[in-house]
Design a protein around this motif. Structure first.
Motif, PDB file in Angstrom:
ATOM      1  N   SER A 226      -2.205  61.122  99.217  1.00  0.00           N
ATOM      2  CA  SER A 226      -2.618  61.340  97.830  1.00  0.00           C
ATOM      3  C   SER A 226      -1.677  62.305  97.138  1.00  0.00           C
ATOM      4  O   SER A 226      -1.107  63.194  97.763  1.00  0.00           O
ATOM      5  N   ALA A 227      -1.569  62.105  95.845  1.00  0.00           N
ATOM      6  CA  ALA A 227      -0.739  62.984  95.011  1.00  0.00           C
ATOM      7  C   ALA A 227      -1.601  63.439  93.830  1.00  0.00           C
ATOM      8  O   ALA A 227      -2.822  63.378  93.892  1.00  0.00           O
ATOM      9  N   ASP A 228      -0.959  63.846  92.790  1.00  0.00           N
ATOM     10  CA  ASP A 228      -1.663  64.340  91.614  1.00  0.00           C
ATOM     11  C   ASP A 228      -2.347  63.212  90.843  1.00  0.00           C
ATOM     12  O   ASP A 228      -1.858  62.090  90.809  1.00  0.00           O
ATOM     13  N   PHE A 229      -3.472  63.551  90.249  1.00  0.00           N
ATOM     14  CA  PHE A 229      -4.180  62.657  89.328  1.00  0.00           C
ATOM     15  C   PHE A 229      -4.568  61.319  89.957  1.00  0.00           C
ATOM     16  O   PHE A 229      -4.507  60.283  89.309  1.00  0.00           O
TER      17      PHE A 229
ATOM     18  N   LYS B  37       5.210  66.593  99.724  1.00  0.00           N
ATOM     19  CA  LYS B  37       5.426  65.374  98.945  1.00  0.00           C
ATOM     20  C   LYS B  37       6.790  65.443  98.270  1.00  0.00           C
ATOM     21  O   LYS B  37       7.360  66.524  98.089  1.00  0.00           O
TER      22      LYS B  37
END
Length: 97
Positions: A69-72, A88
């Motif tokens: 997972s990353a941002d937003f 990341k």
């Protein structure tokens, strides 16, 4: 605007947009939590070498790449290092250099 060719490992692209699309397609064939295949890892290693912070991102060495997972709510590639740390990285930053 002038097209700028990009080479990532064995792949040659006539413009940066094509290279970005290639890496985006690679990302989206994996689910969050997946380890990247050995063949794709070779391409990612070549891409990461183009990143402006490549030395820092690679650290003391890389064990593998994964998708997390990353941002937003998005997902991105992560580099997993031999010292157990991970970080990341943006494939777009690799293309921009």
């Amino acid at each position: 605007m002038v097209k700028k060719p990009v080479t990532i490992g064995p792949h040659h692209f006539s413009k940066k947009g094509d290279a970005a699309a290639f890496l985006k397609a690679m990302l989206h064939k994996y689910d969050v939590g997946d380890k990247v295949s050995a063949g794709d890892a070779e391409v990612l290693l070549a891409a990461l070498a183009l990143h402006p912070d490549a030395t820092t991102k690679m650290g003391l060495g890389i064990t593998h790449f994964s998708v997390r997972s990353a941002d937003f709510g998005s997902k991105c590639f992560w580099v997993n290092r031999v010292d157990g740390s991970s970080e990341k990285f943006s494939s777009k930053a690799c293309i921009r250099g």
